[in-house]
Design a protein around this motif. Structure first.
Motif: not given
Length: 243
Positions: A44-48, A54-56, A80-84
């Motif tokens: 799992d990858v999490r961005l804050t 947060q987006a995970q 539409e990917g926030e993390v990608s």
């Protein structure tokens, strides 16, 4: 399956970034479990954000545990990917990213499991299958393996040079491509599956990974071709965990 709640978050440093295809980049992370995961597992990858948002997302590990010191994630840019989107446009070497893993216990393969080994991947669903192939090459090169890989065009093939090299240099490995948007191309169908099974023999283990639709169709083809359902394991990309 691994219980996520029992795995701690850690800061992982980005130590390498390499383009793979037009939409996919390889990211190397320095983590403390680089030699303690099983091919097929994910993280799992999490961005804050500064405001606390947060987006995970979850990403399969592409590297083998024998590649000590780092793990490799191959991340596809989604519209539409926030993390990608962050990894495609912002992430840089030296960044420290929150990550936890390894996660997963059903969709995994090691040398102890033996073969023959049939791997069926659609698009970026090939990533955990690459981890299995990389582990096999080091730990179990005598296990027969066949990768049936569906991609849109040749330029969309992930790890194309590596796969061609394995085809050339590893007698027990076979690559079969289904290029859906090339002239004369087609999707994986019953004839394709029958040809793959005739080449490999009856698989002891079959792993299928890709979109929901791809996995459902490929799994049905395997069952129709006589592969026992108990030997088929699936991993689906889609929904909230793949952006």
């Amino acid at each position: 399956m691994t219980d996520r709640s029992s795995i701690r978050w850690q800061e992982a440093e980005v130590v390498g970034i390499t383009p793979v295809t037009e939409r996919v980049k390889s990211f190397r992370f320095r983590v403390d479990f680089a030699d303690r995961f099983v091919p097929g597992q994910h993280v799992d990858v999490r961005l804050t954000a500064p405001d606390g948002y947060q987006a995970q997302r979850s990403y399969s590990i592409a590297s083998a545990p024998e590649e000590s010191g780092t793990i490799e994630l191959m991340i596809e840019r989604l519209d539409e990917g926030e993390v990608s989107g962050f990894f495609a446009n912002v992430a840089a070497i030296g960044d420290r990213i929150e990550l936890r893993g390894p996660i997963g216990g059903a969709f995994v393969w090691t040398k102890r499991d033996g073969g023959p080994l049939l791997l069926v991947g659609g698009g970026s669903g090939v990533v955990p299958l690459l981890a299995m192939l990389r582990h096999r090459a080091v730990a179990a090169p005598d296990v027969p393996a066949l990768l049936l890989y569906s991609a849109r065009t040749r330029s969309d093939i992930i790890a194309a040079d590596e796969l061609q090299a394995r085809t050339r240099d590893e007698p027990g490995f076979t690559l079969r491509l289904a290029l859906t948007r090339e002239p004369g191309g087609r999707r994986i169908d019953r004839a394709t599956m029958d040809e793959a099974l005739a080449r490999l023999g009856r698989p002891a283990h079959a792993f299928v990974c890709g979109s929901n639709a791809f996995v459902s169709a490929a799994s049905d083809l395997l069952v129709d071709a006589g592969v026992p359902p108990r030997t088929i394991r699936t991993e689906r990309f889609g929904g909230s965990l793949t952006g």
